[in-house]
Design an enzyme around this catalytic site. Structure first.
Site, short mmCIF file in Angstrom:
data_model
loop_
_atom_site.label_atom_id
_atom_site.label_comp_id
_atom_site.label_asym_id
_atom_site.label_seq_id
_atom_site.Cartn_x
_atom_site.Cartn_y
_atom_site.Cartn_z
N GLN A 47 0.70 -1.34 -0.02
CA GLN A 47 0.03 0.01 0.12
C GLN A 47 0.82 1.22 -0.08
OE1 GLN A 47 -2.99 0.15 -0.72
NE2 GLN A 47 -3.90 -1.91 -0.24
N CYS A 90 -10.31 -8.28 -0.46
CA CYS A 90 -10.16 -9.58 0.05
C CYS A 90 -11.17 -10.10 1.07
CB CYS A 90 -8.73 -10.00 0.50
SG CYS A 90 -7.61 -8.90 -0.44
N ALA A 120 2.81 -4.15 -8.16
CA ALA A 120 2.80 -3.11 -9.33
C ALA A 120 1.26 -2.59 -9.51
CB ALA A 120 3.15 -3.56 -10.61
N HIS A 121 0.25 -3.33 -9.33
CA HIS A 121 -1.07 -2.94 -9.62
C HIS A 121 -1.79 -2.06 -8.45
CE1 HIS A 121 -3.78 -5.38 -6.87
NE2 HIS A 121 -2.71 -6.05 -6.74
#
Lengths: 358, 251
Positions: A170, A303, A187-188
Protein backbone atom coordinates in the site's frame (compact mmCIF):
# COMPACT_ATOMS: atom_id res chain seq x y z
CA UNK A 1 -33.54 12.99 -24.69
CA UNK A 2 -31.70 10.11 -23.16
CA UNK A 3 -30.59 10.49 -19.60
CA UNK A 4 -26.81 10.82 -19.68
CA UNK A 5 -25.08 7.83 -18.14
CA UNK A 6 -23.17 9.13 -15.14
CA UNK A 7 -19.49 8.30 -15.31
CA UNK A 8 -18.18 6.14 -12.52
CA UNK A 9 -16.22 7.66 -9.65
CA UNK A 10 -13.53 5.22 -8.58
CA UNK A 11 -12.40 5.64 -4.98
CA UNK A 12 -10.94 2.20 -4.30
CA UNK A 13 -7.32 2.59 -5.37
CA UNK A 14 -6.15 0.52 -2.40
CA UNK A 15 -7.84 -2.46 -4.04
CA UNK A 16 -6.30 -1.93 -7.46
CA UNK A 17 -5.53 1.04 -9.68
CA UNK A 18 -6.21 1.99 -13.31
CA UNK A 19 -3.15 1.12 -15.40
CA UNK A 20 -1.30 4.36 -16.16
CA UNK A 21 -1.12 5.24 -19.89
CA UNK A 22 2.70 5.11 -19.82
CA UNK A 23 2.56 1.63 -18.25
CA UNK A 24 0.10 0.42 -20.91
CA UNK A 25 2.36 1.91 -23.63
CA UNK A 26 5.39 0.11 -22.20
CA UNK A 27 3.47 -3.16 -22.14
CA UNK A 28 2.25 -2.77 -25.71
CA UNK A 29 5.83 -2.14 -26.85
CA UNK A 30 7.07 -5.14 -24.86
CA UNK A 31 4.53 -7.42 -26.53
CA UNK A 32 6.60 -6.98 -29.70
CA UNK A 33 9.71 -8.19 -27.86
CA UNK A 34 8.28 -11.48 -26.74
CA UNK A 35 11.28 -13.82 -26.73
CA UNK A 36 12.12 -15.84 -23.62
CA UNK A 37 14.75 -13.84 -21.68
CA UNK A 38 16.39 -17.11 -20.63
CA UNK A 39 17.06 -18.12 -24.27
CA UNK A 40 20.69 -17.76 -25.37
CA UNK A 41 19.95 -16.60 -28.96
CA UNK A 42 19.99 -12.95 -30.05
CA UNK A 43 16.22 -12.53 -29.54
CA UNK A 44 16.46 -13.92 -26.03
CA UNK A 45 19.51 -11.82 -25.15
CA UNK A 46 17.79 -8.64 -26.36
CA UNK A 47 14.83 -9.30 -24.09
CA UNK A 48 17.15 -10.23 -21.22
CA UNK A 49 18.85 -6.83 -21.58
CA UNK A 50 15.44 -5.08 -21.37
CA UNK A 51 14.48 -7.18 -18.35
CA UNK A 52 17.67 -6.35 -16.47
CA UNK A 53 17.33 -2.69 -17.38
CA UNK A 54 13.78 -2.71 -15.98
CA UNK A 55 15.05 -4.36 -12.80
CA UNK A 56 17.62 -1.57 -12.34
CA UNK A 57 15.05 1.15 -13.11
CA UNK A 58 12.53 -0.24 -10.62
CA UNK A 59 15.15 -0.58 -7.87
CA UNK A 60 16.35 2.98 -8.55
CA UNK A 61 12.81 4.40 -8.54
CA UNK A 62 12.07 2.63 -5.25
CA UNK A 63 15.42 3.68 -3.77
CA UNK A 64 16.52 0.08 -3.19
CA UNK A 65 20.18 -0.93 -3.48
CA UNK A 66 19.77 -4.63 -2.66
CA UNK A 67 18.51 -7.53 -4.75
CA UNK A 68 15.15 -7.37 -6.56
CA UNK A 69 13.33 -10.62 -7.37
CA UNK A 70 10.29 -10.44 -9.65
CA UNK A 71 7.25 -12.39 -8.45
CA UNK A 72 3.64 -12.69 -9.60
CA UNK A 73 2.70 -10.15 -6.93
CA UNK A 74 2.76 -9.38 -3.23
CA UNK A 75 1.09 -12.64 -2.16
CA UNK A 76 3.75 -14.80 -3.79
CA UNK A 77 6.58 -12.60 -2.48
CA UNK A 78 5.22 -12.90 1.07
CA UNK A 79 4.76 -16.67 0.93
CA UNK A 80 8.23 -17.04 -0.60
CA UNK A 81 9.77 -15.33 2.44
CA UNK A 82 7.84 -17.43 4.97
CA UNK A 83 8.76 -20.62 3.13
CA UNK A 84 12.41 -19.92 2.54
CA UNK A 85 13.82 -17.27 4.91
CA UNK A 86 16.54 -18.74 7.11
CA UNK A 87 14.70 -17.92 10.32
CA UNK A 88 13.19 -19.53 13.37
CA UNK A 89 10.12 -18.11 15.12
CA UNK A 90 7.50 -16.19 13.14
CA UNK A 91 6.17 -12.95 14.62
CA UNK A 92 3.55 -10.91 12.72
CA UNK A 93 1.37 -7.92 13.50
CA UNK A 94 -2.28 -8.74 14.18
CA UNK A 95 -3.39 -6.36 11.40
CA UNK A 96 -1.34 -7.82 8.53
CA UNK A 97 -2.93 -8.57 5.16
CA UNK A 98 -4.41 -12.10 4.94
CA UNK A 99 -1.49 -13.00 2.63
CA UNK A 100 0.77 -12.78 5.69
CA UNK A 101 -1.64 -14.26 8.22
CA UNK A 102 -2.30 -17.30 6.00
CA UNK A 103 1.42 -17.81 5.31
CA UNK A 104 2.13 -17.88 9.05
CA UNK A 105 -1.04 -19.13 10.74
CA UNK A 106 0.79 -20.17 13.92
CA UNK A 107 2.86 -17.01 14.27
CA UNK A 108 2.94 -15.02 17.49
CA UNK A 109 0.75 -11.98 16.77
CA UNK A 110 1.71 -8.48 17.92
CA UNK A 111 -1.18 -6.38 19.20
CA UNK A 112 -1.97 -2.91 17.90
CA UNK A 113 -2.98 0.06 20.03
CA UNK A 114 -6.43 1.62 19.92
CA UNK A 115 -5.28 4.03 17.20
CA UNK A 116 -4.26 1.11 14.97
CA UNK A 117 -0.48 1.52 15.24
CA UNK A 118 1.75 -1.36 16.29
CA UNK A 119 2.18 -1.84 20.05
CA UNK A 120 5.98 -1.69 20.37
CA UNK A 121 5.87 -2.98 23.95
CA UNK A 122 4.12 -6.11 22.74
CA UNK A 123 6.77 -6.44 20.02
CA UNK A 124 9.47 -6.24 22.72
CA UNK A 125 7.74 -9.00 24.68
CA UNK A 126 7.51 -11.19 21.57
CA UNK A 127 11.16 -10.62 20.64
CA UNK A 128 12.33 -11.44 24.17
CA UNK A 129 13.82 -14.92 23.91
CA UNK A 130 12.64 -15.50 20.33
CA UNK A 131 14.88 -17.75 18.25
CA UNK A 132 16.15 -16.00 15.06
CA UNK A 133 12.72 -14.46 14.56
CA UNK A 134 11.21 -13.48 11.21
CA UNK A 135 9.04 -10.43 11.94
CA UNK A 136 6.40 -9.19 9.48
CA UNK A 137 4.94 -5.70 9.86
CA UNK A 138 3.19 -3.88 7.01
CA UNK A 139 4.29 -0.31 6.27
CA UNK A 140 0.68 0.85 5.84
CA UNK A 141 -2.50 -0.95 6.81
CA UNK A 142 -4.64 -1.71 3.77
CA UNK A 143 -7.97 -1.07 5.53
CA UNK A 144 -7.28 2.01 7.67
CA UNK A 145 -4.21 3.59 6.05
CA UNK A 146 -2.40 3.61 9.42
CA UNK A 147 1.38 3.99 9.03
CA UNK A 148 3.33 1.75 11.41
CA UNK A 149 6.61 2.90 13.04
CA UNK A 150 8.83 0.73 10.82
CA UNK A 151 12.12 2.42 11.79
CA UNK A 152 11.48 1.60 15.48
CA UNK A 153 10.43 -1.95 14.55
CA UNK A 154 13.56 -2.43 12.41
CA UNK A 155 15.88 -1.31 15.20
CA UNK A 156 14.27 -3.74 17.64
CA UNK A 157 14.33 -6.67 15.21
CA UNK A 158 17.97 -5.99 14.39
CA UNK A 159 18.90 -5.89 18.07
CA UNK A 160 17.13 -9.23 18.56
CA UNK A 161 19.10 -10.80 15.69
CA UNK A 162 15.97 -11.30 13.61
CA UNK A 163 14.88 -10.65 10.05
CA UNK A 164 12.23 -8.05 9.13
CA UNK A 165 9.68 -8.41 6.33
CA UNK A 166 7.77 -5.23 5.43
CA UNK A 167 4.71 -5.53 3.18
CA UNK A 168 4.79 -2.26 1.25
CA UNK A 169 1.92 -3.11 -1.11
CA UNK A 170 0.00 0.00 0.00
CA UNK A 171 2.91 2.42 0.40
CA UNK A 172 5.22 1.74 -2.56
CA UNK A 173 5.06 4.54 -5.10
CA UNK A 174 3.77 6.92 -2.41
CA UNK A 175 6.09 6.71 0.60
CA UNK A 176 9.81 5.79 0.68
CA UNK A 177 10.63 2.08 0.89
CA UNK A 178 11.92 1.32 4.41
CA UNK A 179 15.22 -0.34 5.25
CA UNK A 180 14.34 -3.97 5.96
CA UNK A 181 15.59 -7.46 5.17
CA UNK A 182 12.63 -8.14 2.88
CA UNK A 183 10.27 -5.65 1.24
CA UNK A 184 7.18 -6.63 -0.76
CA UNK A 185 5.81 -4.53 -3.64
CA UNK A 186 2.83 -5.04 -6.01
CA UNK A 187 2.72 -3.09 -9.29
CA UNK A 188 -1.08 -2.89 -9.56
CA UNK A 189 -1.36 -0.74 -6.44
CA UNK A 190 0.36 2.23 -8.13
CA UNK A 191 -0.66 2.21 -11.77
CA UNK A 192 1.14 -0.91 -12.97
CA UNK A 193 -0.49 -4.10 -14.24
CA UNK A 194 -1.82 -6.87 -11.99
CA UNK A 195 0.06 -10.16 -11.79
CA UNK A 196 3.51 -8.67 -11.22
CA UNK A 197 5.37 -7.59 -8.12
CA UNK A 198 8.73 -7.86 -6.46
CA UNK A 199 10.49 -9.08 -3.39
CA UNK A 200 13.33 -6.77 -2.40
CA UNK A 201 16.03 -8.65 -0.50
CA UNK A 202 18.75 -6.98 1.55
CA UNK A 203 21.04 -10.06 1.74
CA UNK A 204 20.26 -13.10 -0.40
CA UNK A 205 22.17 -15.28 2.08
CA UNK A 206 19.10 -14.98 4.35
CA UNK A 207 16.91 -16.76 1.78
CA UNK A 208 17.21 -20.37 0.59
CA UNK A 209 17.61 -20.68 -3.19
CA UNK A 210 15.70 -23.39 -5.05
CA UNK A 211 17.11 -23.05 -8.55
CA UNK A 212 15.60 -21.73 -11.74
CA UNK A 213 15.20 -18.11 -12.80
CA UNK A 214 15.62 -14.90 -10.78
CA UNK A 215 19.01 -15.92 -9.44
CA UNK A 216 17.67 -19.27 -8.28
CA UNK A 217 15.07 -17.67 -6.02
CA UNK A 218 11.98 -17.74 -8.26
CA UNK A 219 11.63 -20.34 -11.02
CA UNK A 220 9.36 -19.66 -14.01
CA UNK A 221 9.63 -17.68 -17.25
CA UNK A 222 9.72 -13.94 -16.49
CA UNK A 223 6.58 -11.98 -17.46
CA UNK A 224 8.48 -9.35 -19.45
CA UNK A 225 5.55 -7.20 -20.71
CA UNK A 226 4.19 -6.96 -17.16
CA UNK A 227 7.65 -6.08 -15.85
CA UNK A 228 7.91 -3.28 -18.41
CA UNK A 229 4.56 -1.89 -17.22
CA UNK A 230 5.78 -2.21 -13.61
CA UNK A 231 8.91 -0.16 -14.42
CA UNK A 232 6.97 2.57 -16.20
CA UNK A 233 4.53 2.85 -13.27
CA UNK A 234 7.43 3.13 -10.81
CA UNK A 235 8.91 5.99 -12.79
CA UNK A 236 5.64 7.92 -13.08
CA UNK A 237 5.41 11.31 -11.40
CA UNK A 238 4.14 10.76 -7.85
CA UNK A 239 3.78 14.48 -7.14
CA UNK A 240 0.00 14.04 -6.90
CA UNK A 241 0.49 12.67 -3.38
CA UNK A 242 0.51 16.25 -2.04
CA UNK A 243 -2.88 16.83 -3.64
CA UNK A 244 -4.14 13.60 -2.09
CA UNK A 245 -3.30 15.00 1.36
CA UNK A 246 -5.48 18.03 0.68
CA UNK A 247 -8.34 15.93 -0.70
CA UNK A 248 -8.22 13.57 2.25
CA UNK A 249 -8.33 16.46 4.74
CA UNK A 250 -11.37 17.80 2.90
CA UNK A 251 -13.04 14.38 2.99
CA UNK A 252 -12.26 13.83 6.71
CA UNK A 253 -13.76 17.21 7.53
CA UNK A 254 -16.88 16.57 5.48
CA UNK A 255 -17.43 13.12 7.00
CA UNK A 256 -17.09 14.46 10.55
CA UNK A 257 -19.45 17.35 9.79
CA UNK A 258 -22.01 14.90 8.40
CA UNK A 259 -21.92 12.83 11.61
CA UNK A 260 -19.54 10.06 10.52
CA UNK A 261 -16.39 8.93 12.33
CA UNK A 262 -12.84 8.80 11.03
CA UNK A 263 -11.26 5.45 11.94
CA UNK A 264 -7.70 5.83 13.27
CA UNK A 265 -8.07 9.58 12.85
CA UNK A 266 -5.45 10.22 15.54
CA UNK A 267 -2.82 7.94 14.02
CA UNK A 268 -0.31 8.76 11.27
CA UNK A 269 -2.08 7.71 8.07
CA UNK A 270 -1.15 7.54 4.40
CA UNK A 271 -3.02 10.25 2.48
CA UNK A 272 -4.43 7.78 -0.05
CA UNK A 273 -6.46 5.53 2.29
CA UNK A 274 -9.20 6.51 4.71
CA UNK A 275 -11.68 4.46 6.70
CA UNK A 276 -14.98 5.88 7.94
CA UNK A 277 -17.66 4.60 10.26
CA UNK A 278 -21.31 5.56 9.87
CA UNK A 279 -22.88 4.48 13.19
CA UNK A 280 -25.97 2.35 12.68
CA UNK A 281 -25.45 1.63 8.96
CA UNK A 282 -23.64 -1.56 7.90
CA UNK A 283 -20.68 -0.93 5.60
CA UNK A 284 -22.12 -3.30 3.01
CA UNK A 285 -25.30 -1.16 2.76
CA UNK A 286 -23.23 2.02 2.46
CA UNK A 287 -21.14 0.43 -0.27
CA UNK A 288 -24.19 -0.73 -2.22
CA UNK A 289 -25.89 2.66 -2.01
CA UNK A 290 -22.75 4.42 -3.19
CA UNK A 291 -22.28 1.84 -5.95
CA UNK A 292 -25.79 2.58 -7.24
CA UNK A 293 -24.89 6.27 -7.17
CA UNK A 294 -21.87 5.49 -9.37
CA UNK A 295 -19.21 5.66 -6.68
CA UNK A 296 -16.91 2.68 -6.03
CA UNK A 297 -15.71 2.36 -2.45
CA UNK A 298 -15.35 -0.80 -0.42
CA UNK A 299 -16.58 -2.16 2.87
CA UNK A 300 -13.32 -3.42 4.34
CA UNK A 301 -10.67 -4.66 1.92
CA UNK A 302 -11.46 -6.30 -1.42
CA UNK A 303 -10.15 -9.61 -0.15
CA UNK A 304 -12.57 -9.65 2.75
CA UNK A 305 -15.57 -8.03 1.08
CA UNK A 306 -18.07 -10.36 -0.46
CA UNK A 307 -17.96 -12.30 2.76
CA UNK A 308 -19.64 -10.96 5.87
CA UNK A 309 -16.54 -11.54 7.98
CA UNK A 310 -15.81 -8.77 10.43
CA UNK A 311 -12.58 -6.94 9.72
CA UNK A 312 -9.74 -8.44 11.77
CA UNK A 313 -8.07 -5.03 11.64
CA UNK A 314 -10.93 -3.18 13.34
CA UNK A 315 -11.32 -6.06 15.79
CA UNK A 316 -7.62 -5.83 16.70
CA UNK A 317 -8.11 -2.09 17.31
CA UNK A 318 -10.78 -2.91 19.88
CA UNK A 319 -13.91 -2.14 17.86
CA UNK A 320 -16.94 -4.18 18.94
CA UNK A 321 -18.20 -6.48 16.18
CA UNK A 322 -21.24 -4.33 15.35
CA UNK A 323 -19.18 -1.15 14.99
CA UNK A 324 -16.50 -2.94 12.95
CA UNK A 325 -19.16 -3.75 10.36
CA UNK A 326 -20.20 -0.12 9.93
CA UNK A 327 -17.15 1.04 8.00
CA UNK A 328 -16.22 1.85 4.44
CA UNK A 329 -12.75 2.36 2.97
CA UNK A 330 -12.15 5.24 0.57
CA UNK A 331 -8.84 5.32 -1.30
CA UNK A 332 -7.36 7.78 -3.79
CA UNK A 333 -5.08 7.81 -6.78
CA UNK A 334 -3.64 10.32 -9.23
CA UNK A 335 -6.95 10.48 -11.14
CA UNK A 336 -8.96 11.55 -8.07
CA UNK A 337 -10.49 15.04 -8.31
CA UNK A 338 -12.01 17.35 -5.73
CA UNK A 339 -15.36 16.91 -7.50
CA UNK A 340 -15.17 13.16 -6.79
CA UNK A 341 -14.74 13.86 -3.08
CA UNK A 342 -17.63 16.31 -3.09
CA UNK A 343 -19.87 13.82 -4.91
CA UNK A 344 -19.05 11.18 -2.30
CA UNK A 345 -19.78 13.64 0.51
CA UNK A 346 -23.12 14.52 -1.07
CA UNK A 347 -24.17 10.87 -1.16
CA UNK A 348 -22.77 10.30 2.33
CA UNK A 349 -24.85 13.12 3.78
CA UNK A 350 -27.96 11.80 2.05
CA UNK A 351 -27.32 8.32 3.44
CA UNK A 352 -26.77 9.51 6.99
CA UNK A 353 -29.90 11.69 6.69
CA UNK A 354 -31.96 8.63 5.71
CA UNK A 355 -30.66 6.81 8.79
CA UNK A 356 -31.73 9.70 11.00
CA UNK A 357 -35.17 9.79 9.39
CA UNK A 358 -35.64 6.03 9.88
CA UNK B 1 12.77 -6.16 -44.72
CA UNK B 2 12.67 -9.75 -43.63
CA UNK B 3 12.75 -10.26 -39.91
CA UNK B 4 15.06 -12.72 -38.24
CA UNK B 5 14.02 -16.37 -38.48
CA UNK B 6 12.75 -17.57 -35.15
CA UNK B 7 12.78 -21.34 -34.62
CA UNK B 8 12.54 -21.59 -30.84
CA UNK B 9 8.80 -21.79 -30.31
CA UNK B 10 9.37 -24.24 -27.49
CA UNK B 11 11.09 -21.52 -25.42
CA UNK B 12 8.27 -19.04 -25.94
CA UNK B 13 5.99 -17.87 -28.76
CA UNK B 14 5.19 -14.49 -30.31
CA UNK B 15 2.13 -13.03 -28.65
CA UNK B 16 -0.79 -13.77 -31.00
CA UNK B 17 -2.49 -10.61 -32.36
CA UNK B 18 -5.82 -11.94 -31.04
CA UNK B 19 -4.29 -12.26 -27.57
CA UNK B 20 -2.84 -8.76 -27.71
CA UNK B 21 -6.20 -7.39 -28.88
CA UNK B 22 -8.03 -9.17 -26.06
CA UNK B 23 -5.64 -7.71 -23.50
CA UNK B 24 -5.96 -4.13 -24.75
CA UNK B 25 -9.27 -3.14 -23.07
CA UNK B 26 -7.91 -4.44 -19.78
CA UNK B 27 -4.85 -2.26 -20.13
CA UNK B 28 -6.70 0.84 -21.21
CA UNK B 29 -10.08 1.12 -19.54
CA UNK B 30 -11.14 -1.88 -17.48
CA UNK B 31 -9.01 -2.45 -14.46
CA UNK B 32 -11.11 -3.25 -11.39
CA UNK B 33 -10.16 -5.89 -8.85
CA UNK B 34 -12.39 -8.90 -9.60
CA UNK B 35 -12.72 -9.51 -5.84
CA UNK B 36 -14.42 -6.13 -5.28
CA UNK B 37 -18.16 -6.26 -4.85
CA UNK B 38 -19.19 -2.98 -6.52
CA UNK B 39 -20.21 -2.95 -10.17
CA UNK B 40 -16.78 -2.52 -11.75
CA UNK B 41 -15.45 -5.40 -9.65
CA UNK B 42 -18.39 -7.65 -10.53
CA UNK B 43 -17.84 -6.90 -14.22
CA UNK B 44 -14.19 -7.86 -13.91
CA UNK B 45 -15.12 -11.06 -12.05
CA UNK B 46 -17.64 -11.94 -14.77
CA UNK B 47 -14.99 -11.41 -17.46
CA UNK B 48 -12.62 -13.73 -15.60
CA UNK B 49 -15.28 -16.43 -15.38
CA UNK B 50 -16.15 -16.12 -19.07
CA UNK B 51 -12.45 -16.41 -19.92
CA UNK B 52 -12.14 -19.44 -17.64
CA UNK B 53 -14.97 -21.15 -19.50
CA UNK B 54 -13.50 -20.24 -22.90
CA UNK B 55 -10.10 -21.63 -21.98
CA UNK B 56 -11.68 -24.77 -20.62
CA UNK B 57 -13.78 -25.27 -23.75
CA UNK B 58 -10.81 -24.63 -26.04
CA UNK B 59 -8.84 -27.26 -24.18
CA UNK B 60 -11.62 -29.83 -24.16
CA UNK B 61 -13.07 -29.25 -27.62
CA UNK B 62 -13.88 -32.40 -29.62
CA UNK B 63 -11.23 -33.42 -32.12
CA UNK B 64 -10.20 -33.08 -34.86
CA UNK B 65 -12.86 -30.80 -36.33
CA UNK B 66 -11.60 -27.73 -34.58
CA UNK B 67 -9.16 -26.07 -36.92
CA UNK B 68 -6.42 -24.02 -35.36
CA UNK B 69 -7.76 -24.66 -31.88
CA UNK B 70 -5.87 -26.02 -28.98
CA UNK B 71 -6.97 -29.59 -29.56
CA UNK B 72 -4.98 -30.20 -32.75
CA UNK B 73 -1.73 -31.04 -31.02
CA UNK B 74 -3.51 -33.39 -28.71
CA UNK B 75 -5.09 -35.18 -31.63
CA UNK B 76 -1.67 -35.80 -33.07
CA UNK B 77 -0.44 -36.91 -29.69
CA UNK B 78 -3.39 -39.21 -29.30
CA UNK B 79 -2.85 -40.71 -32.73
CA UNK B 80 0.79 -41.28 -31.92
CA UNK B 81 0.05 -43.54 -28.99
CA UNK B 82 -3.15 -45.20 -30.15
CA UNK B 83 -1.75 -47.95 -32.36
CA UNK B 84 -2.32 -50.56 -29.71
CA UNK B 85 -4.24 -48.52 -27.16
CA UNK B 86 -7.18 -46.52 -28.50
CA UNK B 87 -7.60 -43.06 -26.96
CA UNK B 88 -9.67 -43.63 -23.85
CA UNK B 89 -12.16 -40.82 -24.48
CA UNK B 90 -12.68 -38.38 -27.32
CA UNK B 91 -13.26 -35.34 -25.13
CA UNK B 92 -10.53 -35.64 -22.59
CA UNK B 93 -10.98 -33.86 -19.31
CA UNK B 94 -14.43 -34.53 -17.97
CA UNK B 95 -15.60 -32.03 -15.42
CA UNK B 96 -13.01 -30.70 -13.07
CA UNK B 97 -12.04 -27.12 -12.51
CA UNK B 98 -9.62 -24.66 -14.03
CA UNK B 99 -7.57 -22.38 -11.83
CA UNK B 100 -5.44 -19.58 -13.24
CA UNK B 101 -1.84 -19.49 -12.05
CA UNK B 102 1.17 -17.34 -12.91
CA UNK B 103 2.37 -20.08 -15.26
CA UNK B 104 3.32 -23.75 -15.57
CA UNK B 105 6.00 -23.63 -12.88
CA UNK B 106 3.56 -22.38 -10.27
CA UNK B 107 0.87 -24.86 -11.36
CA UNK B 108 3.35 -27.75 -11.13
CA UNK B 109 4.52 -26.67 -7.69
CA UNK B 110 0.93 -26.37 -6.56
CA UNK B 111 -0.13 -29.76 -7.93
CA UNK B 112 2.87 -31.66 -6.62
CA UNK B 113 3.28 -30.01 -3.22
CA UNK B 114 -0.47 -29.70 -2.68
CA UNK B 115 -1.06 -33.35 -3.46
CA UNK B 116 1.93 -34.56 -1.45
CA UNK B 117 0.69 -32.66 1.59
CA UNK B 118 -2.57 -34.64 1.51
CA UNK B 119 -1.23 -38.11 0.83
CA UNK B 120 -1.91 -40.68 3.55
CA UNK B 121 1.19 -42.07 5.30
CA UNK B 122 1.23 -45.35 3.36
CA UNK B 123 1.18 -43.60 -0.02
CA UNK B 124 3.61 -40.73 0.31
CA UNK B 125 5.26 -41.80 -2.92
CA UNK B 126 5.59 -39.90 -6.22
CA UNK B 127 6.62 -41.51 -9.50
CA UNK B 128 7.99 -39.38 -12.33
CA UNK B 129 10.26 -39.57 -15.37
CA UNK B 130 13.96 -38.75 -15.72
CA UNK B 131 13.17 -36.54 -18.73
CA UNK B 132 10.72 -34.22 -16.96
CA UNK B 133 11.13 -30.44 -17.05
CA UNK B 134 13.21 -28.92 -14.24
CA UNK B 135 9.99 -27.52 -12.78
CA UNK B 136 8.93 -31.09 -11.91
CA UNK B 137 12.36 -32.52 -11.09
CA UNK B 138 13.31 -29.61 -8.79
CA UNK B 139 9.95 -29.87 -7.01
CA UNK B 140 10.12 -33.63 -6.45
CA UNK B 141 13.72 -33.20 -5.22
CA UNK B 142 12.39 -30.72 -2.65
CA UNK B 143 9.59 -33.14 -1.71
CA UNK B 144 12.16 -35.94 -1.31
CA UNK B 145 13.85 -33.73 1.25
CA UNK B 146 10.50 -33.52 3.06
CA UNK B 147 10.34 -37.29 3.38
CA UNK B 148 8.31 -38.15 0.27
CA UNK B 149 9.46 -41.32 -1.51
CA UNK B 150 10.35 -40.19 -5.03
CA UNK B 151 10.90 -42.71 -7.82
CA UNK B 152 12.38 -41.22 -11.01
CA UNK B 153 11.92 -43.71 -13.83
CA UNK B 154 14.37 -44.05 -16.74
CA UNK B 155 13.23 -43.79 -20.35
CA UNK B 156 14.18 -46.02 -23.27
CA UNK B 157 16.68 -44.82 -25.93
CA UNK B 158 13.70 -43.50 -27.96
CA UNK B 159 12.84 -41.17 -25.08
CA UNK B 160 9.64 -42.98 -24.13
CA UNK B 161 8.95 -44.62 -20.82
CA UNK B 162 8.32 -48.34 -20.97
CA UNK B 163 4.85 -49.23 -19.68
CA UNK B 164 6.29 -52.27 -17.92
CA UNK B 165 8.58 -49.94 -15.97
CA UNK B 166 5.55 -47.84 -15.00
CA UNK B 167 3.61 -50.90 -13.95
CA UNK B 168 6.48 -52.17 -11.82
CA UNK B 169 6.83 -48.75 -10.16
CA UNK B 170 3.09 -48.65 -9.44
CA UNK B 171 3.22 -52.06 -7.80
CA UNK B 172 4.12 -50.10 -4.67
CA UNK B 173 1.36 -47.91 -3.22
CA UNK B 174 1.81 -44.59 -5.01
CA UNK B 175 0.17 -41.25 -4.41
CA UNK B 176 0.93 -39.40 -7.61
CA UNK B 177 2.46 -39.92 -11.05
CA UNK B 178 3.87 -36.88 -12.86
CA UNK B 179 4.52 -37.40 -16.57
CA UNK B 180 4.83 -34.79 -19.31
CA UNK B 181 2.79 -35.26 -22.45
CA UNK B 182 5.44 -33.88 -24.81
CA UNK B 183 9.10 -33.57 -23.93
CA UNK B 184 10.34 -29.99 -24.23
CA UNK B 185 13.76 -30.95 -25.61
CA UNK B 186 13.10 -33.79 -28.05
CA UNK B 187 9.34 -33.63 -28.64
CA UNK B 188 8.50 -37.28 -27.90
CA UNK B 189 4.94 -37.93 -26.84
CA UNK B 190 4.71 -40.04 -23.70
CA UNK B 191 1.88 -42.61 -23.50
CA UNK B 192 0.20 -40.56 -20.81
CA UNK B 193 -3.20 -42.17 -21.26
CA UNK B 194 -1.78 -45.63 -20.65
CA UNK B 195 0.25 -44.39 -17.69
CA UNK B 196 -3.00 -43.14 -16.21
CA UNK B 197 -4.88 -46.40 -16.64
CA UNK B 198 -5.27 -48.49 -13.53
CA UNK B 199 -2.54 -51.07 -13.30
CA UNK B 200 -3.66 -54.56 -12.24
CA UNK B 201 -0.72 -54.74 -9.86
CA UNK B 202 -1.41 -51.34 -8.38
CA UNK B 203 -5.06 -52.15 -7.97
CA UNK B 204 -4.18 -55.34 -6.13
CA UNK B 205 -1.74 -53.59 -3.85
CA UNK B 206 -4.00 -50.67 -3.16
CA UNK B 207 -7.34 -52.41 -2.97
CA UNK B 208 -7.73 -51.52 0.67
CA UNK B 209 -7.20 -47.84 -0.05
CA UNK B 210 -9.99 -45.42 -0.80
CA UNK B 211 -8.75 -44.98 -4.31
CA UNK B 212 -7.66 -48.05 -6.23
CA UNK B 213 -5.01 -46.40 -8.30
CA UNK B 214 -2.50 -43.65 -8.14
CA UNK B 215 -3.79 -40.25 -9.02
CA UNK B 216 -1.88 -38.93 -11.94
CA UNK B 217 -0.55 -35.60 -13.06
CA UNK B 218 0.39 -34.92 -16.63
CA UNK B 219 2.19 -31.97 -18.02
CA UNK B 220 0.74 -30.91 -21.29
CA UNK B 221 3.48 -28.79 -22.77
CA UNK B 222 2.99 -28.22 -26.49
CA UNK B 223 -0.23 -30.18 -26.72
CA UNK B 224 -3.38 -30.31 -24.72
CA UNK B 225 -4.13 -33.72 -23.32
CA UNK B 226 -7.76 -33.51 -24.20
CA UNK B 227 -8.11 -37.25 -24.03
CA UNK B 228 -6.91 -37.50 -20.51
CA UNK B 229 -9.28 -39.41 -18.30
CA UNK B 230 -7.78 -40.34 -15.01
CA UNK B 231 -9.23 -38.21 -12.24
CA UNK B 232 -8.07 -36.83 -9.93
CA UNK B 233 -5.84 -35.28 -12.52
CA UNK B 234 -3.80 -32.15 -12.58
CA UNK B 235 -2.82 -30.86 -15.96
CA UNK B 236 -0.75 -27.80 -16.46
CA UNK B 237 0.43 -25.72 -19.30
CA UNK B 238 1.41 -22.21 -19.95
CA UNK B 239 -0.30 -19.48 -21.96
CA UNK B 240 2.77 -18.59 -23.93
CA UNK B 241 3.00 -22.15 -25.20
CA UNK B 242 -0.72 -21.92 -26.09
CA UNK B 243 -2.87 -23.60 -23.44
CA UNK B 244 -3.24 -22.31 -19.90
CA UNK B 245 -3.26 -24.24 -16.67
CA UNK B 246 -6.01 -26.40 -15.41
CA UNK B 247 -6.44 -28.52 -12.44
CA UNK B 248 -9.33 -30.78 -11.59
CA UNK B 249 -10.80 -30.75 -8.15
CA UNK B 250 -9.35 -33.04 -5.59
CA UNK B 251 -11.63 -36.03 -5.09
Amino acid sequence: MDTPVPSRIYLDHASTTPILPQAADAMRAACDAWANPSSPHAEGRAVRAKLEDARRRIAAALGWDGTLIFTSGATEAISLVFERAKAGDFIVSAVEHPAVLRSAPDARQIAVRGDGTLDLHDLDRALDGADRPLVAVQSVNNETGVVHPIAEVAARVKAAGGLLLVDCAQSAGKLPVPDADFVVVAAHKFGGPPGIGALLVRDTATLAAIGGQEGGFRPGTAAVPSIMGFAAACEADHGWYEEAKRLRARLDEGILAAGGEVVAGEAPRIATIACYRMPGVPGASQMMRLDLAGIAVTAGSACASGSLKTSHVLTAMGYPEEAAREIIRVSFGPQTQEADIDALLGEYRALIGKRRAA
Amino acid sequence: VNGPIYLDYQATTPLAPEAAAAMRPWLESNFANPHSSYRLGREAAAAVEVARQRVFEALTNPLPARRGGLGVGAHEASAAVSDTHPPPTPHGVQGGELYFTSGATEAINWALKGTAARLPPGRRRIVTLATEHAAVLDTVAWLAGQGVDVDILPVAPDGLVDLGTIEAALAQPTGLVAAMLVNNEIGVVQPVAEIGLPSPAATARCSCATRSRASAACRCRSAAATWWRCPPTRCTDQGHRRPVAWRTAWQ
